[in-house]
Design a protein around this motif. Structure first.
Motif, mmCIF file in Angstrom:
data_model
loop_
_atom_site.group_PDB
_atom_site.id
_atom_site.type_symbol
_atom_site.label_atom_id
_atom_site.label_comp_id
_atom_site.label_asym_id
_atom_site.label_seq_id
_atom_site.Cartn_x
_atom_site.Cartn_y
_atom_site.Cartn_z
ATOM 1 N N SER A 1 1.286 14.017 -7.086
ATOM 2 C CA SER A 1 0.254 14.617 -6.247
ATOM 3 C C SER A 1 -0.038 16.068 -6.618
ATOM 4 N N LEU B 1 1.603 7.569 -6.401
ATOM 5 C CA LEU B 1 0.585 8.625 -6.390
ATOM 6 C C LEU B 1 1.166 9.928 -5.842
ATOM 7 N N PHE B 2 2.000 9.801 -4.807
ATOM 8 C CA PHE B 2 2.631 10.985 -4.208
ATOM 9 C C PHE B 2 3.472 11.730 -5.234
ATOM 10 N N LYS C 1 -5.535 14.009 -0.356
ATOM 11 C CA LYS C 1 -6.199 12.944 -1.117
ATOM 12 C C LYS C 1 -7.467 12.451 -0.413
ATOM 13 N N ASN C 2 -7.422 12.323 0.901
ATOM 14 C CA ASN C 2 -8.520 11.695 1.637
ATOM 15 C C ASN C 2 -9.509 12.655 2.288
ATOM 16 N N ASP D 1 2.549 1.610 -3.561
ATOM 17 C CA ASP D 1 1.603 2.202 -4.515
ATOM 18 C C ASP D 1 1.387 3.685 -4.224
ATOM 19 N N GLU D 2 1.329 4.037 -2.959
ATOM 20 C CA GLU D 2 1.087 5.432 -2.580
ATOM 21 C C GLU D 2 2.259 6.326 -2.973
ATOM 22 N N LYS E 1 -1.446 12.669 1.717
ATOM 23 C CA LYS E 1 -2.489 11.752 2.186
ATOM 24 C C LYS E 1 -3.713 12.530 2.658
ATOM 25 N N ARG F 1 0.830 -1.217 0.000
ATOM 26 C CA ARG F 1 0.000 0.000 0.000
ATOM 27 C C ARG F 1 0.858 1.259 0.000
#
Length: 90
Positions: free
Chosen positions: A41, A37-38, A83-84, A33-34, A80, A30
């Protein structure tokens, strides 16, 4: 405990314990994969962060450069959060 421990230990300033983020970022799927994405970002479009290169930072982490972790982790956590949670506040 004072009678059992050396004075250097008793008087030593607490520095806390930190999580082994370098290991986590490179070992857990996880986080791996992040990192991808980072690197892309939208936080890097923010005025204060626009001169940072997310892809270069991720490349350094993947090379094992743990010296940048104290600088990297707050930005990673901002990613994070953005994103969330960001859309919940706008």
């Amino acid at each position: 405990m004072e009678d059992k421990l050396p004075r250097e230990i008793i008087d030593f300033r607490k520095i806390g314990l930190s999580a082994p983020w370098g290991s986590y970022l490179l070992s857990f799927p996880r986080f791996i994969d992040e990192l991808d994405l980072f690197a892309k970002s939208p936080i890097f479009e923010m005025p204060m962060l626009e001169n940072l290169d997310g892809q270069k930072m991720v490349a350094e982490i993947r090379k094992g450069n743990t010296k940048i972790l104290p600088y990297f982790m707050p930005i990673f956590m901002l990613h994070k959060w953005q994103k969330n949670y960001y859309n919940k506040f706008v």
